[in-house]
Write a protein that holds these residues in place. Structure first.
Motif, PDB file in Angstrom:
ATOM      1  N   PRO A   1       0.806  -1.215   0.000  1.00 45.33           N
ATOM      2  CA  PRO A   1       0.000   0.000   0.000  1.00 45.33           C
ATOM      3  C   PRO A   1       0.844   1.272   0.000  1.00 45.33           C
ATOM      4  O   PRO A   1       2.012   1.256   0.406  1.00 45.33           O
ATOM      5  CB  PRO A   1      -0.785  -0.111   1.308  1.00 45.33           C
ATOM      6  N   CYS A   2       0.223   2.345  -0.437  1.00 52.37           N
ATOM      7  CA  CYS A   2       0.894   3.647  -0.365  1.00 52.37           C
ATOM      8  C   CYS A   2       1.298   3.864   1.091  1.00 52.37           C
ATOM      9  O   CYS A   2       2.462   4.075   1.390  1.00 52.37           O
ATOM     10  CB  CYS A   2      -0.071   4.737  -0.844  1.00 52.37           C
ATOM     11  N   SER A   3       0.316   3.768   2.004  1.00 52.19           N
ATOM     12  CA  SER A   3       0.597   3.993   3.430  1.00 52.19           C
ATOM     13  C   SER A   3       0.134   2.801   4.246  1.00 52.19           C
ATOM     14  O   SER A   3      -0.883   2.183   3.928  1.00 52.19           O
ATOM     15  CB  SER A   3      -0.211   5.179   3.961  1.00 52.19           C
TER      16      SER A   3
ATOM     17  N   PHE B   1       7.826  -6.115   0.246  1.00 54.87           N
ATOM     18  CA  PHE B   1       6.594  -5.434   0.632  1.00 54.87           C
ATOM     19  C   PHE B   1       6.911  -3.979   0.935  1.00 54.87           C
ATOM     20  O   PHE B   1       7.823  -3.684   1.703  1.00 54.87           O
ATOM     21  CB  PHE B   1       6.004  -6.114   1.870  1.00 54.87           C
ATOM     22  N   ARG B   2       6.173  -3.064   0.321  1.00 54.39           N
ATOM     23  CA  ARG B   2       6.373  -1.639   0.578  1.00 54.39           C
ATOM     24  C   ARG B   2       5.193  -1.085   1.362  1.00 54.39           C
ATOM     25  O   ARG B   2       4.051  -1.538   1.192  1.00 54.39           O
ATOM     26  CB  ARG B   2       6.516  -0.838  -0.716  1.00 54.39           C
ATOM     27  N   ALA B   3       5.452  -0.104   2.206  1.00 55.26           N
ATOM     28  CA  ALA B   3       4.371   0.626   2.868  1.00 55.26           C
ATOM     29  C   ALA B   3       4.975   1.898   3.442  1.00 55.26           C
ATOM     30  O   ALA B   3       6.057   1.869   4.025  1.00 55.26           O
ATOM     31  CB  ALA B   3       3.738  -0.203   3.979  1.00 55.26           C
TER      32      ALA B   3
ATOM     33  N   TRP C   1       5.818   6.929   7.350  1.00 52.83           N
ATOM     34  CA  TRP C   1       5.745   8.392   7.462  1.00 52.83           C
ATOM     35  C   TRP C   1       5.556   8.903   6.043  1.00 52.83           C
ATOM     36  O   TRP C   1       6.346   8.557   5.160  1.00 52.83           O
ATOM     37  CB  TRP C   1       7.048   8.957   8.042  1.00 52.83           C
ATOM     38  N   LYS C   2       4.512   9.677   5.803  1.00 51.36           N
ATOM     39  CA  LYS C   2       4.209  10.113   4.443  1.00 51.36           C
ATOM     40  C   LYS C   2       4.411  11.610   4.269  1.00 51.36           C
ATOM     41  O   LYS C   2       3.725  12.402   4.923  1.00 51.36           O
ATOM     42  CB  LYS C   2       2.729   9.839   4.123  1.00 51.36           C
ATOM     43  N   PRO C   3       5.321  12.012   3.405  1.00 59.85           N
ATOM     44  CA  PRO C   3       5.436  13.457   3.140  1.00 59.85           C
ATOM     45  C   PRO C   3       4.317  13.864   2.190  1.00 59.85           C
ATOM     46  O   PRO C   3       4.242  13.373   1.078  1.00 59.85           O
ATOM     47  CB  PRO C   3       6.798  13.564   2.438  1.00 59.85           C
TER      48      PRO C   3
ATOM     49  N   SER D   1       2.640   3.253 -10.577  1.00 55.56           N
ATOM     50  CA  SER D   1       1.481   3.730  -9.809  1.00 55.56           C
ATOM     51  C   SER D   1       1.503   5.247  -9.683  1.00 55.56           C
ATOM     52  O   SER D   1       0.517   5.919  -9.991  1.00 55.56           O
ATOM     53  CB  SER D   1       1.471   3.102  -8.417  1.00 55.56           C
ATOM     54  N   HIS D   2       2.641   5.791  -9.229  1.00 58.70           N
ATOM     55  CA  HIS D   2       2.717   7.245  -9.096  1.00 58.70           C
ATOM     56  C   HIS D   2       2.786   7.910 -10.460  1.00 58.70           C
ATOM     57  O   HIS D   2       2.338   9.039 -10.621  1.00 58.70           O
ATOM     58  CB  HIS D   2       3.894   7.660  -8.208  1.00 58.70           C
ATOM     59  N   LEU D   3       3.350   7.206 -11.432  1.00 57.83           N
ATOM     60  CA  LEU D   3       3.427   7.806 -12.765  1.00 57.83           C
ATOM     61  C   LEU D   3       2.027   7.926 -13.367  1.00 57.83           C
ATOM     62  O   LEU D   3       1.608   8.994 -13.803  1.00 57.83           O
ATOM     63  CB  LEU D   3       4.346   6.976 -13.659  1.00 57.83           C
TER      64      LEU D   3
ATOM     65  N   VAL E   1       4.851  -1.238  -7.156  1.00 53.76           N
ATOM     66  CA  VAL E   1       3.434  -1.035  -7.480  1.00 53.76           C
ATOM     67  C   VAL E   1       2.633  -0.875  -6.196  1.00 53.76           C
ATOM     68  O   VAL E   1       2.809  -1.652  -5.246  1.00 53.76           O
ATOM     69  CB  VAL E   1       2.887  -2.262  -8.259  1.00 53.76           C
ATOM     70  N   GLU E   2       1.738   0.105  -6.179  1.00 57.95           N
ATOM     71  CA  GLU E   2       0.900   0.274  -4.990  1.00 57.95           C
ATOM     72  C   GLU E   2      -0.302  -0.662  -5.040  1.00 57.95           C
ATOM     73  O   GLU E   2      -1.079  -0.646  -6.005  1.00 57.95           O
ATOM     74  CB  GLU E   2       0.441   1.730  -4.864  1.00 57.95           C
ATOM     75  N   VAL E   3      -0.434  -1.456  -3.989  1.00 63.53           N
ATOM     76  CA  VAL E   3      -1.533  -2.430  -3.890  1.00 63.53           C
ATOM     77  C   VAL E   3      -2.171  -2.286  -2.511  1.00 63.53           C
ATOM     78  O   VAL E   3      -1.463  -2.217  -1.499  1.00 63.53           O
ATOM     79  CB  VAL E   3      -1.008  -3.878  -4.069  1.00 63.53           C
TER      80      VAL E   3
ATOM     81  N   SER F   1      -4.545   7.412   1.376  1.00 68.55           N
ATOM     82  CA  SER F   1      -3.724   8.217   0.468  1.00 68.55           C
ATOM     83  C   SER F   1      -3.679   7.508  -0.885  1.00 68.55           C
ATOM     84  O   SER F   1      -3.811   6.285  -0.950  1.00 68.55           O
ATOM     85  CB  SER F   1      -2.307   8.417   1.030  1.00 68.55           C
ATOM     86  N   ASP F   2      -3.503   8.285  -1.935  1.00 72.99           N
ATOM     87  CA  ASP F   2      -3.392   7.749  -3.310  1.00 72.99           C
ATOM     88  C   ASP F   2      -4.442   6.687  -3.637  1.00 72.99           C
ATOM     89  O   ASP F   2      -4.138   5.629  -4.199  1.00 72.99           O
ATOM     90  CB  ASP F   2      -1.972   7.188  -3.532  1.00 72.99           C
ATOM     91  N   ARG F   3      -5.683   7.006  -3.307  1.00 73.35           N
ATOM     92  CA  ARG F   3      -6.781   6.052  -3.481  1.00 73.35           C
ATOM     93  C   ARG F   3      -6.953   5.599  -4.930  1.00 73.35           C
ATOM     94  O   ARG F   3      -7.160   4.433  -5.200  1.00 73.35           O
ATOM     95  CB  ARG F   3      -8.077   6.719  -2.986  1.00 73.35           C
ATOM     96  N   ARG F   4      -6.884   6.544  -5.844  1.00 74.75           N
ATOM     97  CA  ARG F   4      -7.215   6.224  -7.243  1.00 74.75           C
ATOM     98  C   ARG F   4      -6.205   5.316  -7.928  1.00 74.75           C
ATOM     99  O   ARG F   4      -6.527   4.636  -8.877  1.00 74.75           O
ATOM    100  CB  ARG F   4      -7.356   7.520  -8.046  1.00 74.75           C
ATOM    101  N   GLN F   5      -4.979   5.351  -7.448  1.00 69.92           N
ATOM    102  CA  GLN F   5      -3.943   4.622  -8.197  1.00 69.92           C
ATOM    103  C   GLN F   5      -3.609   3.248  -7.628  1.00 69.92           C
ATOM    104  O   GLN F   5      -2.838   2.513  -8.223  1.00 69.92           O
ATOM    105  CB  GLN F   5      -2.677   5.477  -8.282  1.00 69.92           C
ATOM    106  N   GLN F   6      -4.175   2.894  -6.471  1.00 70.85           N
ATOM    107  CA  GLN F   6      -3.780   1.621  -5.871  1.00 70.85           C
ATOM    108  C   GLN F   6      -4.567   0.470  -6.502  1.00 70.85           C
ATOM    109  O   GLN F   6      -5.766   0.584  -6.750  1.00 70.85           O
ATOM    110  CB  GLN F   6      -3.996   1.667  -4.357  1.00 70.85           C
TER     111      GLN F   6
HETATM  112 MN    MN Z   1       1.696   6.755  -2.819  1.00 71.71          MN
END
Ligand code: MN
Ligand code: PEP
Length: 369
Positions: A23-25, A48-50, A53-55, A202-204, A228-230, A239-244
């Motif tokens: 996930p993004c966060s 696994f990414r998450a 702390w989100k800027p 995902s961010h692109l 990839v955001e999942v 956060s980043d709802r549309r792209q996950q």
């Molecule tokens: Mn994100």
């Protein structure tokens, strides 16, 4: 910088191309663990990414759960055996995540990469920790700024080092949330031939439905992996709802990518003609986006002129545009008749748009963002 280690050799068993997902966060223990379980059962994601702390661009946006989330990631690691990657925005984040024992990989985000002082501080905190680091591209397509961040991290003794291409903030609206400008990551490959370049579609793309086409492009260009955001339930993401992607969409993306992969590593001899064509494609898309932004402003001018009873064409203004653009084109090496013809075409279209503005014109409605 010949000792930079390719990402597939950072850990055992990650394969190639290397897949990083999550996930993004990190939002809750349930969200993190559910998403990780789904990815582990797919079997193709080993990292696994998450974001802990989100800027965020705006202070009112969700900025991550912080330290509490480290415990959830420890559970992910224990249950699934996945390698864990988190974002470090300050030296404190590095220290805390190292102390918790949870972070195997840190990434430095786009906003942070844009500030050399921050990169220096984070690089110092990473020195001697033995952790691997991914450096995202800065928000602007400034290859020196991106290269400088890579050099700063390398200078702190980190050789398990990769670059992440997530695109660059566009001028106005565009098909994707960020502009690809593939020539920039390709330039990074020229400068640092040993570095792995990871695509972050995902961010692109910024939109789940557009992630596969961006990822396929990245694969063709020879990126060495994907981040990839999942999210187990993207509609409820903070956060980043549309792209996950949902875990199911992630699995079909993997099927599609693996079917299209030639099995040749991106660091094998690079197809020069394809690389040049990719640069041309990228520039054409940017041109179209700029022209579209220009026409949107034309519509607003048309509306203003209509309200104030100003005639649409003022000959002095057009002569000034023609003169100044042709002079600028000339100094940029363009043929005079070409620039003249191009500007005439643009102006003609702009006049047509201004003339067609009706009293109900609503730019938000007619050109939804
Ligand atoms: Mn994100
Ligand atoms: C992220 O990976 O969630 C992130 C914040 O990315 P970026 O720095 O590319 O915006």
């Amino acid at each position: 910088m010949d000792d930079i280690v390719a990402i597939e050799n950072w850990f055992e068993g990650t394969g190639y191309p290397v897949i990083i997902a999550g996930p993004c966060s990190a939002e809750s223990e349930e969200q993190v663990v559910d998403t990780a379980r789904a990815l582990a059962s797919d079997g193709r994601c080993h990292i696994f990414r998450a974001g802990v702390w989100k800027p965020r661009s705006r202070p009112s946006s969700f900025s991550g759960m912080g330290s509490e989330a480290l415990g959830w990631l420890a559970r992910v690691k224990e249950e699934t055996g996945m390698i864990v990657a988190i974002e470090a925005g300050t030296p404190g984040h590095v220290e805390e995540a190292i102390e918790s024992g949870v972070a195997d990989i840190f990434w430095i985000g786009s906003r942070t990469v844009s500030n050399p002082f921050s990169v220096d501080e984070i690089a110092e905190a990473l020195r001697g920790t033995g952790r691997a680091v991914m450096v995202k591209n800065p928000l602007t397509p400034d290859i020196d700024l991106w290269s400088g961040a890579i050099e700063r991290v390398y200078g702190a003794g980190i050789s398990r080092l990769a670059a992440v291409h997530r695109g660059f903030s566009p001028f106005g609206r565009s098909r994707y949330r960020n502009m690809a400008k593939w020539e920039v990551p390709l330039g990074i490959r020229d400068r640092f031939p040993h570095i792995s370049i990871i695509s972050d579609p995902s961010h692109l793309a910024g939109e789940a439905s557009l992630v596969p086409e961006v990822a396929e492009r990245a694969l063709k260009i020879g990126m060495d992996g994907f981040m990839v955001e999942v999210h187990h339930d993207p509609d409820r993401a903070l956060s980043d709802r549309r792209q996950q992607l949902t875990p199911v969409a992630f699995s079909s993306l993997m099927d599609r990518l693996m079917a299209g992969w030639s099995g040749v590593s991106g660091r094998s001899p690079y197809d020069m003609l394809q690389g040049l064509r990719d640069q041309v494609d990228s520039i054409d898309y940017q041109l179209i986006e700029l022209i579209s932004a220009r026409m949107e402003i034309a519509a607003r001018m048309g509306e203003y002129k209509r309200r104030h009873n100003i005639s649409i064409v003022q000959i002095e203004r057009w002569l000034d545009i023609a003169r100044s653009r042709v002079a600028h084109g000339r100094s940029a090496g363009l043929d005079i008749p070409f620039t003249e013809a191009f500007m005439k075409l643009l102006h003609h279209e702009s006049v047509k748009i201004q003339a067609s503005v009706d009293s109900d014109h609503n730019p938000e409605r007619d050109h939804p963002q």
